[in-house]
Structures are given as C-alpha cells and as structure tokens.
Scaffold this motif. Sequence first.
Motif, PDB file in Angstrom:
ATOM      1  N   TYR A   3       3.470  -6.839   2.225  1.00  0.00           N
ATOM      2  CA  TYR A   3       3.050  -5.519   2.689  1.00  0.00           C
ATOM      3  C   TYR A   3       4.135  -4.858   3.528  1.00  0.00           C
ATOM      4  CZ  TYR A   3       0.688  -1.711   4.961  1.00  0.00           C
ATOM      5  OH  TYR A   3       0.375  -0.459   5.414  1.00  0.00           O
ATOM      6  N   GLU A   4       4.795  -5.635   4.353  1.00  0.00           N
ATOM      7  CA  GLU A   4       5.791  -5.075   5.259  1.00  0.00           C
ATOM      8  C   GLU A   4       7.080  -4.667   4.552  1.00  0.00           C
ATOM      9  OE1 GLU A   4       6.185  -8.193   8.097  1.00  0.00           O
ATOM     10  OE2 GLU A   4       4.432  -7.567   9.288  1.00  0.00           O
ATOM     11  N   THR A   5       7.389  -5.293   3.402  1.00  0.00           N
ATOM     12  CA  THR A   5       8.707  -5.082   2.790  1.00  0.00           C
ATOM     13  C   THR A   5       8.676  -4.408   1.421  1.00  0.00           C
ATOM     14  OG1 THR A   5       8.685  -7.302   1.783  1.00  0.00           O
ATOM     15  CG2 THR A   5       9.626  -7.093   4.004  1.00  0.00           C
ATOM     16  N   ASP A   6       7.544  -4.409   0.738  1.00  0.00           N
ATOM     17  CA  ASP A   6       7.473  -3.885  -0.627  1.00  0.00           C
ATOM     18  C   ASP A   6       6.997  -2.435  -0.601  1.00  0.00           C
ATOM     19  OD1 ASP A   6       6.916  -3.327  -3.338  1.00  0.00           O
ATOM     20  OD2 ASP A   6       6.438  -5.428  -3.754  1.00  0.00           O
ATOM     21  N   SER A   7       7.864  -1.525  -0.994  1.00  0.00           N
ATOM     22  CA  SER A   7       7.529  -0.098  -0.940  1.00  0.00           C
ATOM     23  C   SER A   7       6.410   0.278  -1.900  1.00  0.00           C
ATOM     24  CB  SER A   7       8.772   0.747  -1.241  1.00  0.00           C
ATOM     25  OG  SER A   7       9.265   0.468  -2.547  1.00  0.00           O
ATOM     26  N   ARG A   8       6.106  -0.591  -2.861  1.00  0.00           N
ATOM     27  CA  ARG A   8       4.990  -0.316  -3.761  1.00  0.00           C
ATOM     28  C   ARG A   8       3.647  -0.461  -3.046  1.00  0.00           C
ATOM     29  NH1 ARG A   8       5.903  -4.615  -8.368  1.00  0.00           N
ATOM     30  NH2 ARG A   8       6.224  -5.852  -6.456  1.00  0.00           N
ATOM     31  N   VAL A   9       3.663  -1.193  -1.942  1.00  0.00           N
ATOM     32  CA  VAL A   9       2.429  -1.515  -1.229  1.00  0.00           C
ATOM     33  C   VAL A   9       2.408  -0.918   0.171  1.00  0.00           C
ATOM     34  CG1 VAL A   9       0.889  -3.401  -0.544  1.00  0.00           C
ATOM     35  CG2 VAL A   9       2.416  -3.691  -2.513  1.00  0.00           C
ATOM     36  N   HIS A  10       3.544  -0.975   0.860  1.00  0.00           N
ATOM     37  CA  HIS A  10       3.608  -0.535   2.250  1.00  0.00           C
ATOM     38  C   HIS A  10       3.498   0.979   2.365  1.00  0.00           C
ATOM     39  CE1 HIS A  10       4.528  -0.799   6.475  1.00  0.00           C
ATOM     40  NE2 HIS A  10       5.439   0.148   6.335  1.00  0.00           N
ATOM     41  N   VAL A  11       2.788   1.410   3.404  1.00  0.00           N
ATOM     42  CA  VAL A  11       2.665   2.838   3.681  1.00  0.00           C
ATOM     43  C   VAL A  11       3.938   3.316   4.375  1.00  0.00           C
ATOM     44  CG1 VAL A  11       1.321   4.619   4.824  1.00  0.00           C
ATOM     45  CG2 VAL A  11       0.188   2.582   3.955  1.00  0.00           C
ATOM     46  N   GLY A  12       4.566   4.351   3.830  1.00  0.00           N
ATOM     47  CA  GLY A  12       5.771   4.885   4.432  1.00  0.00           C
ATOM     48  C   GLY A  12       5.469   5.948   5.465  1.00  0.00           C
ATOM     49  N   ASP A  13       6.362   6.916   5.568  1.00  0.00           N
ATOM     50  CA  ASP A  13       6.215   7.960   6.583  1.00  0.00           C
ATOM     51  C   ASP A  13       5.273   9.077   6.150  1.00  0.00           C
ATOM     52  OD1 ASP A  13       7.970   6.657   8.298  1.00  0.00           O
ATOM     53  OD2 ASP A  13       9.724   7.641   7.412  1.00  0.00           O
ATOM     54  N   GLU A  14       4.971   9.142   4.865  1.00  0.00           N
ATOM     55  CA  GLU A  14       4.069  10.189   4.403  1.00  0.00           C
ATOM     56  C   GLU A  14       3.232   9.697   3.235  1.00  0.00           C
ATOM     57  OE1 GLU A  14       6.502  13.521   3.196  1.00  0.00           O
ATOM     58  OE2 GLU A  14       6.639  12.773   1.141  1.00  0.00           O
ATOM     59  N   VAL A  15       2.132  10.386   3.005  1.00  0.00           N
ATOM     60  CA  VAL A  15       1.247  10.072   1.884  1.00  0.00           C
ATOM     61  C   VAL A  15       0.942  11.359   1.133  1.00  0.00           C
ATOM     62  CG1 VAL A  15       0.168   8.072   2.993  1.00  0.00           C
ATOM     63  CG2 VAL A  15      -0.829  10.362   3.308  1.00  0.00           C
ATOM     64  N   LEU A  16       0.465  11.183  -0.091  1.00  0.00           N
ATOM     65  CA  LEU A  16      -0.066  12.310  -0.852  1.00  0.00           C
ATOM     66  C   LEU A  16      -1.567  12.299  -0.643  1.00  0.00           C
ATOM     67  CD1 LEU A  16       0.546  14.619  -2.852  1.00  0.00           C
ATOM     68  CD2 LEU A  16       0.152  12.982  -4.711  1.00  0.00           C
ATOM     69  N   GLY A  72       3.006  10.316  11.134  1.00  0.00           N
ATOM     70  CA  GLY A  72       3.144  10.177  12.582  1.00  0.00           C
ATOM     71  C   GLY A  72       2.836   8.753  12.979  1.00  0.00           C
ATOM     72  N   ARG A  73       3.756   7.837  12.727  1.00  0.00           N
ATOM     73  CA  ARG A  73       3.473   6.408  12.850  1.00  0.00           C
ATOM     74  C   ARG A  73       3.087   5.994  14.267  1.00  0.00           C
ATOM     75  NH1 ARG A  73       2.015   4.680   8.402  1.00  0.00           N
ATOM     76  NH2 ARG A  73       2.496   2.578   9.049  1.00  0.00           N
ATOM     77  N   ASN A  74       3.660   6.637  15.293  1.00  0.00           N
ATOM     78  CA  ASN A  74       3.312   6.240  16.661  1.00  0.00           C
ATOM     79  C   ASN A  74       1.827   6.425  16.936  1.00  0.00           C
ATOM     80  OD1 ASN A  74       5.930   5.526  17.254  1.00  0.00           O
ATOM     81  ND2 ASN A  74       6.474   7.546  18.049  1.00  0.00           N
ATOM     82  N   GLN A  75       1.274   7.517  16.412  1.00  0.00           N
ATOM     83  CA  GLN A  75      -0.156   7.753  16.610  1.00  0.00           C
ATOM     84  C   GLN A  75      -0.974   6.719  15.852  1.00  0.00           C
ATOM     85  OE1 GLN A  75      -1.659  11.545  15.297  1.00  0.00           O
ATOM     86  NE2 GLN A  75      -3.446  11.399  16.617  1.00  0.00           N
ATOM     87  N   ALA A  76      -0.510   6.350  14.646  1.00  0.00           N
ATOM     88  CA  ALA A  76      -1.240   5.356  13.863  1.00  0.00           C
ATOM     89  C   ALA A  76      -1.378   4.055  14.646  1.00  0.00           C
ATOM     90  CB  ALA A  76      -0.524   5.100  12.536  1.00  0.00           C
ATOM     91  N   HIS A  77      -0.281   3.586  15.245  1.00  0.00           N
ATOM     92  CA  HIS A  77      -0.335   2.302  15.933  1.00  0.00           C
ATOM     93  C   HIS A  77      -1.080   2.399  17.263  1.00  0.00           C
ATOM     94  CE1 HIS A  77       1.972   0.064  13.048  1.00  0.00           C
ATOM     95  NE2 HIS A  77       2.898   1.002  13.017  1.00  0.00           N
TER      96      HIS A  77
END
Length: 271
Positions: free
Chosen positions: A230-243, A258-263
């Motif tokens: 999950y942490e390394t595979d871009s097919r699975v991991h959530v990046g900086d944006e979503v559709l 907004g990753r800081n808010q997510a965590h």
Amino acid sequence: MAQNLIAHYRFATTQLPESSNDDINARWLSTILDLDQQRHGTPLLSPRAEAERVQGCCRDQTLIAVGILRQHNIPARSRVGFADYLRPNSRVDHVVAECWLDDSWVRFDPGLAGPRGRVADPHDISISDDSPFLTAAAAWIGHRRHGRSIDDLGVSISPVEFTGAAFVLSYLIMDVAHRFGDELLLWDSWGAMPLPGTPIDFGLGDALAELVQLADQGDLDAENTLRKMYETDSRVHVGDEVLRFSPRGEPPVRVSLGRNQAHSDRAIRNY
C-alpha cells in the motif's frame, strides 16, 4: 452518536434540504464535525432532527465510530464490502467498523440500532466465511477461485451503472486504503481502480485479495507485505489527489487531498 450526527443521503426517512447536499463530500472527520457544530453547537449526543443532520452514508458513521475508538486508544479500522442484511434479497455496498478487543478484531455496524436480517447483534458481527458482511477481498476470491457471481455487487442507480469485477476491485483497493487509515470517500477514485469500460487489473486484484484474506486470518507476514504494498505501489496507494465522482450523477472532478489534514483526523476532536 454516529447515528445522531449523520442522515443517510439516500435512505433518510424525511426530506433532506438541498442546501446540505454537498455534505456527502465531507471527506475528513474534522469537516463532518465542523458542519455539525455550525448547525447545532451542542454536545454530539444532543438529539438532532434528521433533516438537520449532516448528509452522509455508512462510511461517515463508521468514520465517527473509528475516530472515537482511536481517541480512547483502541485500535480501530473501517472495512469496505457488501452487506446482505440491509435490504431483502440484496447485497448492498457497505462500510462497517472493526476494533481490537481481547486480542482479536471485533466487527460491528455503527449504523444499526438493533438486530437486522442475519445480524443478531450489530456490536459483534460474524467474521466467518458465511458472514452477513462480505469483504471486498472475499467477494473477489469467491468470484475468481470459485466462480461465484458478483454481477449484483455495485451501484445501479440511474444514471450510475457500475457493477461486477470493476466495482469489486475498486472496493478492494478502497478497503486496503481504509485499513491503513486513509478513509476516502466511496466515490473517490485513484490508482488502478478501473473506471467503467476500462481494463481491469485482475493480477493486482488476485494479489491484494489473497494478502487481505491472509492478514484477516492473523498472518502478520501478509499484513506487513500488504502495508508495504500500500505504501509503495501507486496502483493502490492514495496520492496527492483523487478523481471524485458523484452518487448524484454530477461530473467528476479532480480534488487535492491535503495530506496533513487527512492524518490529523486519526483522532476525534473534543466537542
């Protein structure tokens, strides 16, 4: 509390105001709580009229429950899959919670006030192979290894028609994200989640489903492998944006997370 704060945008018993329609896109727990407090400003257990609650769904009720448990240092996570106890003769896409109690994961449904269908106790739902809640991994394995139909699994509400293997793989990726604390909206899309009419990465689905199933059975090696994937595979991991799609049929939009808010939402705030 979860039931008191959230009115299901599709299944509310009263007419919900159009002015709160965008509530369903409140991705973070802090945003949901802010919306509630802007309207009420009272303790979270003070009764809210259904039409004045935050519009949301099972994900939001589960997010609230998981946040409360984490605030009390009880490990908790949300699970994404399908329930056969919400509507007669139907398997409905659904999100439930699990918490770590007495050295095991206990599955419960924050949206249920009492028994329903095959669920005798909503605070302790079976996690057996015959569970009334089918994880996305179990649905995928049942289809791929045993030929069980998954054509009914998904969303079929005009104008949206998204079912079968593409939908289950999307929910499988979603379940892995939720497992590791990224509780995205059910209509967010990223990585290898197949959009309707696009190719399906069956190999990825097979690998993920097997790891999830083994991890659910207590295999720590599988759990660690799944986390690393999950942490390394871009097919699975959530990046900086979503559709972000819309269950109401509105055009999809690109959304920065907004990753800081997510965590920061790992713990519920004090209201």
